[in-house]
Design a protein around this motif. Structure first.
Motif: not given
Length: 260
Positions: A3-8, A13-17, A19-31
């Motif tokens: 039932k989960h969304k699937t894709g190519t 990769l586009a969605a992961r990139l 998300l990566l922007k937000e993960e990096k922002a969170l890391t910097r905020r954590s610092d």
């Protein structure tokens, strides 16, 4: 079919990139938060606290064991408990692996609980742990650092996690432990051999101290979900496909899963 969304792979990769922007922002905020945490004012510890340890009676200064910094995990194991809190036990399962690294980086790690030292030693043996664990039974340490409540405080309401909690109800005291009754606190309490009231008089937390020029200062404390980052298990689950996936109380001590 899932039932989960699937894709190519390209869509992933586009969605992961993104998300990566937000993960990096969170890391910097954590610092930034780490730096602010270290800039908190230090508060001199004037009271003389005594503990029982594997080596005998000890002061708070003794718990530093020659280091200048001390991290204490407030482990939920009250005098009337027959076993330690299963959630605290899951956190403590990770201590053995990094306590040596901390000790060789001028930081001593110790758990502290109000249970008698003999109970702590027996439970530590059962769990296969070797990290330092001190008993504060009979002293004010846990109460002063908001990791324990008296029965009177529980009846009237008390401060935990920097906020005032309501008085004891049949579901426990406050939302920090009972989450508004959503957690099966009675079942968890039963695993420690206690009832809800007795179980919730102890609270999880961690506190940091520094010893400088023979003076001890309290530098930081955190409680409740502020401890999430100490759960190595949760950091892995947060990256698993289904996340923490906790519809009910699934967590057990590591030696109990095969007995279920």
């Amino acid at each position: 079919m899932t039932k989960h969304k699937t894709g190519t792979r390209e869509e992933w990769l586009a969605a992961r990139l993104e998300l990566l922007k937000e993960e990096k922002a969170l890391t910097r905020r954590s610092d930034v938060l780490v730096q602010r945490r270290q800039e908190l004012p230090w508060v001199k510890v004037d009271k003389e606290y005594r503990f029982e340890t594997d080596a005998g009676s000890a002061s708070l200064a003794d718990l530093f064991q020659g280091r200048s910094q001390l991290l204490i995990y407030h482990f939920m194991f009250g005098p009337d408990y027959k076993a330690g809190c299963p959630s605290c036990s899951a956190i403590a399962d990770g201590f053995n692996g990094f306590v040596a690294h901390l000790a060789n980086h001028d930081v001593m790690l110790s758990a502290v609980s109000r249970a008698p030292i003999a109970k702590l030693q027996a439970y530590k043996k059962r769990m296969g742990w070797s990290f330092p664990w001190a008993s504060s039974l009979g002293g004010d340490f846990n109460f002063d650092f908001n990791a324990s409540l008296s029965e009177e405080q529980q009846r009237q309401g008390a401060e935990y996690n920097y906020r005032r909690e309501p008085a004891l109800t049949e579901r426990g005291i406050g939302n920090a432990i009972t989450k508004g009754g959503e957690e099966p606190v009675a079942k968890i309490a039963a695993t420690t051999g206690t009832d809800v009231a007795t179980y919730t008089r102890e609270r999880p937390g961690m506190s940091a101290f520094i010893l400088e020029n023979d003076i001890i200062y309290h530098t930081y404390s955190t409680y409740a979900r502020g401890l999430d980052v100490l759960w190595g298990m949760y950091q892995w689950l947060d990256r698993a496909p289904k996340g923490r996936n906790e519809p009910d109380h699934w967590l057990h001590r590591h030696d109990e899963y095969d007995k279920r």
